[in-house]
Design a protein around this motif. Structure first.
Motif, PDB file in Angstrom:
ATOM      1  N   ALA A 161      37.336   2.235  -0.220  1.00 48.98           N
ATOM      2  CA  ALA A 161      36.735   2.878  -1.393  1.00 48.98           C
ATOM      3  C   ALA A 161      36.989   2.037  -2.649  1.00 48.98           C
ATOM      4  N   ASP A 162      36.094   2.169  -3.606  1.00 49.33           N
ATOM      5  CA  ASP A 162      36.270   1.416  -4.849  1.00 49.33           C
ATOM      6  C   ASP A 162      37.166   2.191  -5.807  1.00 49.33           C
ATOM      7  N   ALA A 163      37.465   1.579  -6.930  1.00 48.97           N
ATOM      8  CA  ALA A 163      38.370   2.180  -7.901  1.00 48.97           C
ATOM      9  C   ALA A 163      37.843   3.503  -8.423  1.00 48.97           C
ATOM     10  N   ALA A 164      36.540   3.628  -8.530  1.00 51.67           N
ATOM     11  CA  ALA A 164      35.966   4.871  -9.045  1.00 51.67           C
ATOM     12  C   ALA A 164      36.258   6.043  -8.125  1.00 51.67           C
ATOM     13  N   ALA A 165      36.236   5.800  -6.804  1.00 52.99           N
ATOM     14  CA  ALA A 165      36.521   6.867  -5.848  1.00 52.99           C
ATOM     15  C   ALA A 165      37.972   7.325  -5.974  1.00 52.99           C
ATOM     16  N   TRP A 166      38.887   6.380  -6.150  1.00 53.35           N
ATOM     17  CA  TRP A 166      40.298   6.742  -6.331  1.00 53.35           C
ATOM     18  C   TRP A 166      40.501   7.517  -7.627  1.00 53.35           C
ATOM     19  N   THR A 167      39.836   7.062  -8.679  1.00 56.36           N
ATOM     20  CA  THR A 167      39.972   7.745  -9.970  1.00 56.36           C
ATOM     21  C   THR A 167      39.443   9.172  -9.885  1.00 56.36           C
ATOM     22  N   GLN A 168      38.331   9.351  -9.206  1.00 53.81           N
ATOM     23  CA  GLN A 168      37.760  10.690  -9.058  1.00 53.81           C
ATOM     24  C   GLN A 168      38.711  11.606  -8.278  1.00 53.81           C
ATOM     25  N   ALA A 169      39.308  11.073  -7.200  1.00 57.70           N
ATOM     26  CA  ALA A 169      40.238  11.871  -6.401  1.00 57.70           C
ATOM     27  C   ALA A 169      41.470  12.238  -7.216  1.00 57.70           C
ATOM     28  N   GLU A 170      41.985  11.294  -7.995  1.00 52.29           N
ATOM     29  CA  GLU A 170      43.159  11.567  -8.818  1.00 52.29           C
ATOM     30  C   GLU A 170      42.850  12.592  -9.900  1.00 52.29           C
ATOM     31  N   SER A 171      41.649  12.536 -10.448  1.00 56.50           N
ATOM     32  CA  SER A 171      41.250  13.516 -11.470  1.00 56.50           C
ATOM     33  C   SER A 171      41.182  14.913 -10.870  1.00 56.50           C
ATOM     34  N   LEU A 172      40.608  15.015  -9.684  1.00 55.40           N
ATOM     35  CA  LEU A 172      40.513  16.310  -9.010  1.00 55.40           C
ATOM     36  C   LEU A 172      41.910  16.846  -8.660  1.00 55.40           C
ATOM     37  N   MET A 173      42.809  15.955  -8.250  1.00 52.13           N
ATOM     38  CA  MET A 173      44.156  16.384  -7.907  1.00 52.13           C
ATOM     39  C   MET A 173      44.924  16.806  -9.160  1.00 52.13           C
TER      40      MET A 173
END
Length: 331
Positions: A161-173
């Motif tokens: 996954a790209d950085a955007a996917a990680w950022t989105q997951a961290e935001s949701l968490m």
């Protein structure tokens, strides 16, 4: 009953000394009687002492047993018949057959063990002082380590996954963490938040609870290292970690409850300790007995001859077993 077993039983009863050893005297000259006797079968004698012993063995001390001449003669006829069976077995070489010899040797070995090693082992004991000393010597191993019960929320992220996917997951968490901090005091885990946010099937319907983790045995568990490290770092029941980035996703960890290390009570362990010490003594006694017995047996081993013996069966298959194929999807 198998023929070999029957033969061994007869040979064991009469061929191992009950009626005296087999004579090597010529057939025409019978061996001298060992004492007052009742009957002779070839070179073997049924002495008066042997007959009385056999009556006692067959319940002669019970009222009514062997009171009549007919009863005593029936016993003698049975002894004569069985001795004749043994003589016939010897004449046909039955006692030299490998299966019969192995069985006879096993009987002899067992009888010798019962009269030597087993008697020694029966006298072995473990004192209360031995048990207490062992408990104190191994006190550390009898301590139940501190442990903690953890809950988690997981959002999986693909390795590519790209950085955007990680950022989105961290935001949701982060949203989940804010809600977790506001949970009622009577909810020790993540409650409905696990079902709402977590994609871990094993724990999402249990408030995210993943079970107990021993403080000093974290390497035994398969959870992501980020989960274990954060869980062990939490101090108080109900504490929630920061948003964590693991190897395969984003996590949130909560300490459900913690238990300190505790020593197990001596009374709860004493019986098991005693049994363990006794087993050690039994094993050591058998080892010492075996070493001494073989030493006295004048043994010589030809190692080269042993090494030259080929196996009688194929080698074990060391190929790793393949998992079964997945069932075909229907429809």
């Amino acid at each position: 009953m198998k023929p070999v077993v029957i033969a061994v039983a007869v040979l064991a009863a009469f061929g191992l000394g009950w009626l005296g050893g087999r004579s090597t005297a010529p057939a025409a000259a019978h061996a001298p009687a060992p004492g007052p006797w009742i009957a002779r079968i070839g070179d073997e004698y049924v002495t008066e002492a042997m007959f009385v012993e056999e009556m006692q063995r067959r319940g002669g001390s019970q009222p009514g047993q062997f009171q009549t001449a007919e009863q005593r003669r029936a016993l003698l006829d049975d002894l004569i018949y069985r001795r004749a069976l043994v003589d016939a077995a010897h004449r046909t070489g039955l006692d030299r057959q490998p299966a019969v010899r192995r069985s006879l040797e096993q009987i002899l070995a067992n009888q010798y063990l019962q009269g030597t090693l087993r008697r020694t082992q029966q006298d072995l004991d473990v004192t209360p002082e031995d048990v207490r000393a062992e408990y104190e010597r191994r006190a550390d191993s009898y301590t139940v380590p501190a442990r903690r019960r953890l809950a988690m929320i997981r959002l999986g992220v693909s390795k590519d996954a790209d950085a955007a996917a990680w950022t989105q997951a961290e935001s949701l968490m982060a949203q989940a963490r804010t809600k977790a901090l506001a949970l009622p005091a009577d909810v020790p885990h993540f409650g409905v938040l696990a079902r709402e946010y977590s994609d871990d099937r094993a724990s999402r319907y249990r408030g995210g609870v993943i079970g107990w983790i021993a403080d000093d045995r974290a390497e035994r568990y398969t959870w992501d290292a980020a989960v274990l490290d954060a869980g062990l770092a939490l101090k108080n029941d109900g504490d929630v970690s920061e948003v964590l980035r693991g190897a395969d996703g984003v996590y949130l960890v909560r300490l459900v409850e913690a238990e300190p290390a505790r020593a197990r009570d001596f009374d709860d362990l004493a019986a098991g300790i005693r049994q363990g010490l006794l087993q050690q003594k039994l094993t050591q006694a058998e080892h010492d007995f075996r070493v001494a017995l073989v030493k006295d047996a004048d043994v010589e081993v030809r190692e080269s001859a042993l090494a030259a013996i080929a196996p009688v069966g194929p080698a074990a298959d060391t190929t790793p077993q393949q998992p079964p194929a997945m069932p075909a999807q229907e429809g």
